[in-house]
Design a protein around this motif. Structure first.
Motif: not given
Length: 282
Positions: A106-124
């Motif tokens: 098999h051959e597959t194409t993958i793309a770049e991914r960026i995940i930004a997470l932000h919490g203002v309540d102390g949970s993250m």
């Protein structure tokens, strides 16, 4: 209003300023949505954070500075929220930054991914992860510990310092993708993968479902480490009849957080000694 010049657009209800108010307990304070004059969290007195907008602006600037205009064209951005807008997850896919992963079937194409997470309540914590998305099955992928920048909201937290660290972080998508190709080249024919899965996930019930996902992947991609990784990322990308791993309704708009926790779970699995042993299979 949508700003077409921006990469990451936040809805107006996420653009609130952050304030603090005392509680009756000296060691705690309220985190306030200033625009709504509403408490959205109770945190320790040393807690320090910044608004969603300031955080996202900094992350967006770093992304743009490290990529040319073509790489940013047609970017797909999904912004999820949780806990009454106290938490946001910005998931960015760059479809023009791609590479191929090839197995013997098999051959597959993958793309770049960026995940930004932000919490203002102390949970993250303040977090940015670098990963990929598999266009064959649309599974989202993050990898090990070195592909992230994370800082807690302590009294010493400074958004400018965080952005400087992000600027200097390892962001070479193509170099990181070489690891996936290595996994695709490691054959697992004759290996008791079901037993390995059981040792990694530490749950017989989950291991049984995961084994089924792995052998589904084998039918398409062949018996190799990348197929096992793809089974794991199927679990962290879907929660329905497609894989049998449905989510419990926990309320308080936490579905996006629950799926993110699965991605963290997968990251731990591929960092485990059991998984790393597979890299030594000849």
């Amino acid at each position: 209003m949508l700003d077409t010049k921006r990469l990451i657009n936040l809805n107006d209800d996420l653009l609130f300023d952050i304030g603090y108010e005392k509680t009756r307990l000296a060691s705690k304070k309220y985190v306030m949505n200033v625009q709504q004059d509403k408490p959205i969290g109770i945190v320790g007195k040393s807690f320090n954070t910044t608004s969603h907008k300031i955080f996202i602006d900094g992350v967006e600037n770093v992304i743009k500075e490290n990529r040319n205009p073509y790489e940013l064209e047609n970017a797909k951005v999904k912004v999820s929220t949780a806990k009454d807008n106290a938490v946001i997850i910005a998931d960015i896919t760059l479809p023009n930054v791609t590479t191929k992963i090839v197995t013997d079937k098999h051959e597959t194409t993958i793309a770049e991914r960026i995940i930004a997470l932000h919490g203002v309540d102390g949970s993250m914590s303040n977090q940015v992860f670098f990963g990929a998305i598999d266009f064959f099955c649309t599974n989202g992928q993050i990898r090990g510990e070195y592909d992230k920048v994370r800082r807690k909201n302590t009294s010493n937290f400074n958004i400018d310092t965080f952005i400087d660290e992000l600027q200097n972080a390892k962001q070479d998508f193509y170099a990181q993708s070489q690891k996936l190709q290595e996994w695709a080249s490691i054959k697992l024919d004759g290996v008791d993968v079901s037993e390995i899965i059981k040792n990694i996930v530490k749950s017989d019930r989950k291991a049984e479902k995961m084994s089924s996902l792995y052998y589904n992947e084998v039918a398409n991609r062949g018996a190799n480490v990348f197929s096992l990784y793809s089974a794991f990322t199927n679990y962290s990308s879907y929660a329905d009849e497609r894989n049998g791993f449905s989510l419990k309704n926990m309320g308080n708009d936490t579905e996006s957080l629950s799926m993110w926790n699965r991605e963290q779970e997968v990251s731990k699995w591929i960092s485990s000694n059991e998984f790393k042993k597979l890299e030594l299979v000849a």
